[in-house]
Enzyme design. Structure first.
Site, PDB file in Angstrom:
ATOM      1  N   LEU A 146       1.043  -1.229   0.139  1.00  0.00           N
ATOM      2  CA  LEU A 146       0.128  -0.062  -0.209  1.00  0.00           C
ATOM      3  C   LEU A 146       1.055   1.285   0.065  1.00  0.00           C
ATOM      4  CD1 LEU A 146      -2.690  -0.904   2.768  1.00  0.00           C
ATOM      5  CD2 LEU A 146      -2.784  -1.064   0.250  1.00  0.00           C
ATOM      6  N   ASP A 147       0.414   2.314  -0.631  1.00  0.00           N
ATOM      7  CA  ASP A 147       1.279   3.601  -0.589  1.00  0.00           C
ATOM      8  C   ASP A 147       1.341   4.138   0.965  1.00  0.00           C
ATOM      9  OD1 ASP A 147       1.261   3.486  -3.284  1.00  0.00           O
ATOM     10  OD2 ASP A 147      -0.512   4.669  -3.586  1.00  0.00           O
ATOM     11  N   LYS A 148       2.360   4.799   1.267  1.00  0.00           N
ATOM     12  CA  LYS A 148       2.637   5.385   2.387  1.00  0.00           C
ATOM     13  C   LYS A 148       1.485   5.901   3.139  1.00  0.00           C
ATOM     14  CE  LYS A 148       5.020   9.269   4.617  1.00  0.00           C
ATOM     15  NZ  LYS A 148       5.791  10.536   4.443  1.00  0.00           N
TER      16      LYS A 148
END
Length: 317
Positions: A146-148
């Site tokens: 998942l993105d940050k």
């Protein structure tokens, strides 16, 4: 420091059958060595660890002949040199094979330039020192990411067999990954599908972009309107593929950018102050790699996301 060559090597020997006559090298091996994923076998071929009739073969497309002798050399996983860090984890489920957790905002999944420490991988190594080594020492156990600033459900593999099983489900599109997002705008339809290739932005290298066919990688996102909230919309997104920033790029492509997205939203206004995009990995479903039982998980929305929805609903009323 221990070199790659110093590590013990497992050797598998395979003889090509009549049924595999004419098959590609990687496919023929995948049939005879089902515990190794196709991507893992391709890595070994590129690394010169696959020998065909006594010589290294670096061509995964090499056509096999009946009676060919293949030797596959599998180096032991290099021990991770990352330092474990005691970072709290919101664990939704855990057993001997896997961990499902609810990733918080502002947590990078694995070490990368600018983020050498303080990542989810560092936290996982403190919680569970032995993780699947398929993705190498920088990404042990990481099946998908998942993105940050994207929150929500993420599955981690504790060993290679679980990793291969889970990754195969994602590649076969039998694992389901459903997200919730709040977007600027009101879609004319109630549901639809975006099929638009994604690749690195030609000018801004921090961003991804929809590219012309043949330039980017195939990317497919299914979407559905859940709630219309004035000039905003709560939408459900389901990934068919898993490209970097896929939902964020496809939403912007629809002219429905995710609220709070610092990269793909021109307007920075939001009804409430957000620390990142209003995008949450809501539901995750897959088959358990050992028991074969269907597993379904729902990650609770973070308070920031809930507060945004409350504010939008109050404005509509």
């Amino acid at each position: 420091m221990e070199s790659h060559q110093d590590l013990p090597v497992e050797v598998r020997q395979v003889t090509v059958t009549e049924k595999q006559q004419g098959s590609r090298l990687d496919r023929g091996l995948a049939e005879q060595l089902p515990d190794l994923s196709r991507s893992r076998l391709q890595q070994l071929i590129r690394a010169g660890q696959v020998w065909l009739n006594g010589k290294p073969c670096l061509d995964k497309n090499r056509a096999l002949q009946t009676g060919d002798r293949i030797e596959v050399r599998i180096p032991a996983v290099t021990p991770s040199r990352l330092e474990p860090e005691r970072i709290p984890l919101d664990i939704l489920y855990e057993d001997d094979d896997l961990i499902v957790l609810n990733k918080p905002r502002d947590l990078v999944v694995h070490p990368a330039p600018g983020h050498p420490s303080g990542t989810l991988v560092h936290a996982l190594l403190a919680h569970c020192p032995r993780l699947s080594g398929i993705n190498g020492e920088q990404r042990p156990g990481i099946v998908h990411r998942l993105d940050k600033d994207t929150t929500g459900a993420l599955v981690i593999a504790k060993h290679d067999q679980a990793h291969q099983h889970l990754q195969a489900q994602i590649q076969a599109k039998t694992a389901r990954r459903i997200y919730l997002g709040v977007v600027f705008g009101r879609p004319a339809q109630s549901q639809g599908t975006v099929s638009a290739p994604i690749g690195r932005h030609p000018v801004d290298r921090q961003k991804m972009a929809v590219l012309t066919p043949g330039q980017g990688r195939v990317a497919v996102t299914h979407w559905q309107v859940l709630e219309r909230l004035g000039n905003y919309t709560l939408m459900q997104f389901e990934l068919e593929t898993g490209r970097t920033h896929q939902i964020r790029v496809h939403a912007a492509h629809l002219r429905l950018p995710i609220v709070g997205d610092p990269l793909y939203t021109q307007s920075k206004t939001s009804p409430v102050k957000l620390s990142g995009q209003a995008l949450h990995a809501w539901k995750l479903s897959f088959i358990h790699p050992r028991s074969g039982q269907p597993m379904h998980f729902t990650a609770p929305l973070p308070e920031e996301f809930e507060r945004l929805l409350r504010q939008l609903r109050s404005q509509v009323r």
